[in-house]
Write an enzyme that holds these catalytic residues in place. Structure first.
Site, PDB file in Angstrom:
ATOM      1  CB  THR A  53      -0.933   0.017   1.223  1.00 44.05           C
ATOM      2  OG1 THR A  53      -0.140  -0.096   2.414  1.00 44.05           O
ATOM      3  CG2 THR A  53      -1.926  -1.117   1.165  1.00 44.05           C
ATOM      4  CB  CYS A  54       4.056   2.187   1.555  1.00 44.18           C
ATOM      5  SG  CYS A  54       5.120   0.829   1.025  1.00 44.18           S
ATOM      6  CB  SER A  55       5.110   1.563  -3.401  1.00 43.22           C
ATOM      7  OG  SER A  55       4.900   0.155  -3.315  1.00 43.22           O
TER       8      SER A  55
END
Length: 988
Positions: free
Chosen positions: A955-957
């Site tokens: 989710t961070c990228s």
């Protein structure tokens, strides 16, 4: 002519004895038969003056004391005038004459030689009090001179008496129909029936409800909407006649001159009941008596002081009720009473036996009012502008368009006398007439250019910043129709700038009145207003962007007017779309600024740079506001040294994210201007925005389940609201607000399902029943029923002024809800539900919100926009997700990629939203980060045994790790399982 009253010299010497007829047996009324008829007359306390031979002859008779001290009428004397005299007025002893050329002359007690009064010209009316005089000019200006002991000149507090005419500035711009004066008081009547009085008020003769003198014109508000057409003044009393034939009196009642069967003073206008239904057509005041003429009955009624026989009833005594003057029936049957006059202790009735003599009276200057613009004048200007008449037309255009009074009296809505209904909510104008007029003027560029020049050069700079009454503000509704035709011809920028300055120069209370008039304008003229300032603002913006012109001040001015129009539009019953205010060019300029500004550019911005954006929010659409918001975020980060620098990270556990966040926020020493960075314990993700999105999405669910409970979810709507239960809460509402503010500040989504009411409250807007309908539909339906039901049903509802056991008004438990007070009850109930019952909770939440979001640009947004900004956008453009996708280890043409998109596009809407949550941590995207801007990356998982694995998401990228499945069915099964059954974010 009939005459009665103080007259010891029979007939005033106007005729020989054979021309004088005692009209009745007691001699109380005389009939004077003259070969050359009197066209005008006036009487004061010490003088009577007549105009004969159609203005060619003026004669006067002064009252004198004989050797026994009795007042007698002196010998009639002629006055040598160099100009034809059309009107006159007598004071106590002085006389004012008005010539056909519009000049004013004065006769004093010591001299019967007319002397010019100042440089007055183009005068159309004159009036005299005992020791002061008034003049009205054709262009609507009022001048006064004489004694000012009680403020009767209307020049303002502390002004001295003066022998030279002075303008009554407070009446500037008012279109007047009449001026008149009494002993030491004065009145002005407008074309739409508004009445203004000033001067002495010792007996209430100004009708203002008190006995305080007024040094400047004051509106007699209780006469509004009465359709007043005439005002007449005695020495200490005033009489008003309406178009419907009603008579109102006020002031001194010492001699019964008010006609109320009493000798009491009246401080406010009171209807003369005895004349009700008689349809009076004329009124006249003597010093202490009153005449009222009923044309249909050919009767003159009189009341008041009668000692000198001025009541014409044969008895020389006072009379406090209207009774008919004893006019001889044998004479009156053959004559038409044209006009009644009273003055001093005299009374007169001018008569005619032929239509011609009556016409002479009706054509006199008395009936002239402030000049106005009409179709005949415009048609003549257009048809004759290319002829030798152009010079004359130019003068007429200058006279008309340089005068606010002339324009304010034009284009009146005379259908069913609507202009008499002029009020704070009704201008009295028919602006469709104004539109047609300026469209006609635009047919001849020569005429239009002259009008533009006069309005720009003379009218707009001269407009008063404090016009008295609504009629003085009409010009601000008329000028936009001129600007409309000018702007259509690609001209009018400069005159619009001057118009903007005139609007913004208005005193705040007058600007508020103008805004009230704007709010009730029909749709077309209101759109014209908005379009005018919108097009000029857009042009200023173009000039600044493309030509580098220094027009920022002008741009700010037009936008300030647009902001006020926008606020007015928000409160209009029928609103125009907000897009009518948006200037699309602003988006490009702002985006360019966002794209080109670097760290040092932000540091060089002035401190108040973004304040101007706050004031100009109406011209920005949502996209533009988001850019401004991003600009101020960048500015805040730069000015506090946070751009491209290390900032502290909040460490939280997925299982206790809310508890960890509260614990972190409760620690002292936080710099809330810093952007937020989040790291989940035991995970390697770097927060480049994605982890924060995931964190706030996780908080959204935990906040609704937390203990002690801060929010309650309505069963019907599913929306959350502050709890009113006190369950051990300390600082939780503050922290809730702080988290919401931090989410907004970091452009993350925190979807707590708040209703629109919360965002209205944050923006300082009023909540209504519609807001309760969204939050609590069942509760609101009950209140709507209270408003909608008829009286019988309302009575059976057995409602009282209570809210869940609390009184909403004092003794509310004992106050039943009725048809009369039900709207008040509903408003109080809604206020209690949405405001008072959660006042402490919201105050703490708001404090935290402001702390968490330390910039102010969010105030630019509408409640709906702010709600989307915090709770995310649910406007999904799924095809954009595919268009922006990037691939690593795969090519777009690979079977696995083609199969993935086939499966995804076959998903239901809910399944697609679950995939979005799986990929980004939330199914709602921050405003400005729509799917068209979301760049998903699909990478190969790199496993040889792909069918054994589920897809993974980083989710961070915003990365999807997709195994190379052997078939589309396997891909569909694994992907559905991953997005449906996994409650944690990250690898599977």
């Amino acid at each position: 002519m009939f005459s009665w009253g103080e007259n010891t010299r029979d007939g005033f010497g106007l005729v020989k004895s054979n021309g004088l007829v005692k009209a009745n047996t007691d001699g109380c009324v005389n009939f004077i038969h003259m070969k050359s008829p009197i066209t005008r007359l006036s009487a004061g306390n010490k003088v009577v003056t007549f105009i004969r031979n159609n203005g060619k002859q003026v004669s006067l008779a002064r009252m004198q004391d004989d050797k026994d001290g009795r007042r007698i009428t002196g010998k009639l004397k002629g006055v040598e005038c160099t100009e034809k005299i059309l009107a006159l007025s007598c004071g106590d002893a002085h006389i004012i004459l008005l010539s056909e050329e519009g000049r004013v002359f004065c006769l004093t007690q010591s001299s019967n030689v007319p002397r010019p009064v100042g440089n007055l010209n183009q005068v159309i009316q004159v009036a005299c009090g005992d020791q002061h005089s008034i003049a009205l000019t054709q262009d609507g200006k009022v001048f006064t001179w004489g004694q000012n002991s009680s403020g009767q000149l209307g020049l303002g507090k502390g002004e001295p008496s003066t022998s030279s005419p002075q303008p009554v500035k407070s009446l500037s711009g008012i279109p007047l129909a009449q001026i008149t004066a009494g002993g030491d008081h004065s009145f002005a009547l407008t074309l739409s029936g508004a009445v203004f009085g000033w001067g002495k008020n010792s007996a209430g003769q100004l009708g203002l409800g008190d006995t305080v003198d007024r040094p400047a014109p004051a509106p007699v508000d209780c006469l509004n909407l009465k359709k007043t057409i005439t005002v007449s003044c005695g020495v200490e009393h005033t009489v008003v006649l309406t178009k419907g034939g009603l008579v109102f009196t006020f002031g001194s009642g010492r001699y019964g001159q008010l006609g109320h069967n009493s000798l009491r003073n009246e401080l406010r206008p009171r209807l003369v009941a005895e004349l009700w239904g008689a349809k009076v057509t004329q009124i006249a005041c003597g010093r202490n008596h009153t005449l009222a003429f009923v044309g249909s009955f050919k009767k003159i009624y009189s009341f008041g002081h009668g000692e000198q026989g001025q009541l014409g009833n044969g008895v020389k005594m006072d009379q406090s009720v209207p009774l008919p003057v004893q006019l001889p029936q044998d004479h009156i049957d053959d004559l038409q009473i044209e006009q009644t006059f009273a003055g001093g202790n005299h009374s007169f009735a001018l008569c005619s036996s032929t239509q011609e003599s009556g016409k002479e009276l009706k054509d006199s200057n008395l009936g002239k009012v402030t000049q106005t613009l009409d179709d005949d004048i415009i048609n003549r200007w257009i048809s004759d502008c290319d002829s030798k008449s152009w010079k004359k037309i130019q003068k007429e255009i200058t006279k008309t368009f340089s005068s606010a009074s002339c324009l304010n009296g034009s284009f009146l809505d005379k259908s069913r006398d609507k202009h008499y209904q002029t009020s704070l909510k009704h201008s009295g104008l028919d602006l469709s007439f104004a539109r047609l007029a300026f469209q006609k003027l635009a047919k001849k560029n020569k005429v239009l250019a002259e009008v533009e020049d006069v309005v720009h050069r003379i009218l707009l700079p001269s407009l008063s910043k404090d016009p008295i009454g609504v009629e003085g503000l009409r010009v601000y509704l008329i000028i936009p129709e001129l600007l409309r035709v000018l702007l259509k011809q690609q001209r009018g920028i400069d005159i619009t700038e001057a118009f903007v300055f005139a609007i913004l120069r208005l005193d705040p209370d007058k600007l508020q009145v103008l805004e009230g008039l704007w709010s009730t304008l029909p749709d077309t003229p209101f759109r014209t207003l908005v379009k005018t300032f919108h097009s000029v603002s857009a042009e200023y913006l173009r000039m600044m962007a493309e030509e580098g012109c220094a027009v920022k001040k002008q741009f700010n001015g037009t936008v300030m007017v647009m902001e006020r129009l926008y606020e007015v539009n928000c409160n209009r019953r029928i609103k125009i779309a907000a897009s009518n205010f948006h200037i699309n060019r602003a988006n490009c300029m702002l985006q360019n600024m966002l794209n080109t500004h670097v760290y040092y550019d932000y540091l060089n911005l002035p401190e108040d740079f973004f304040y101007s954006f706050h004031r100009q929010s109406c011209i920005f659409n949502t996209e533009a506001k988001c850019i401004v918001y991003q600009l101020e975020l960048n500015y805040s980060f730069a000015i506090h040294g946070h751009l491209d620098l290390w900032v502290p990270t909040m460490h939280v556990s997925r299982e206790t994210a809310l508890v960890d966040a509260f614990q972190h926020l409760r620690q002292s020493g936080h710099d809330f201007t810093m952007p937020l960075k989040v790291k989940f314990q035991a995970e390697n993700g770097v927060d480049e925005g994605g982890v924060s999105l995931e964190f706030f999405s996780l908080l959204g669910r935990e906040l609704l389940r937390m203990e002690p409970k801060t929010l309650e979810v309505d069963e019907d709507s599913g929306l959350a609201w502050f709890t009113t239960a006190d369950g051990g809460i300390t600082d939780e509402f503050y922290l809730l607000g702080l988290l919401c503010g931090k989410a907004l500040y970091n452009q993350c989504v925190l979807n707590l399902c708040f209703p629109l009411a919360l965002f209205k409250k944050l923006l300082g807007l009023t909540t209504t029943l519609d807001d309760l309908k969204e939050l609590s539909p069942t509760e609101a339906r009950g209140l709507q029923n209270v408003l909608d039901e008829d009286e019988e049903v309302v009575d059976t509802l057995d409602c009282v002024f209570m809210y869940k056991g609390q009184e909403v008004i004092p003794n509310g438990e004992e106050v039943p809800v009725t048809m009369v007070n039900r709207k008040k009850y509903v408003d109080l109930y809604v206020d209690m539900k949405l405001n008072k019952s959660v006042q402490i909770q919201f105050a703490d939440f708001e404090k935290g919100f402001h702390k968490g979001c330390p910039i102010q640009t969010w105030r630019m947004f509408l409640p709906e926009e702010l709600m989307t900004l915090l709770q995310g956008d649910d406007n999904y453009e799924w095809d954009k997700l595919r268009q922006n996708a990037e691939y690593q280890g795969y090519r777009p043409t690979d079977d696995i990629i083609q199969n993935f998109w086939i499966v995804f596009m076959e998903f239901s809407e809910e399944q697609k939203k679950k995939f979005l949550t799986f990929l980004t941590g939330t199914d709602r995207l921050p405003r400005g980060r729509s799917l068209s801007k979301l760049q998903m990356q699909i990478t190969s998982l790199g496993s040889t045994d792909a069918d054994e694995y589920y897809p993974k998401a980083q989710t961070c990228s915003v990365t999807l790790c997709l195994p190379n499945y052997s078939s589309i069915d396997t891909l569909q099964e694994k992907l559905l399982h991953a997005i449906t059954h996994c409650d944690v974010f990250g690898d599977f």
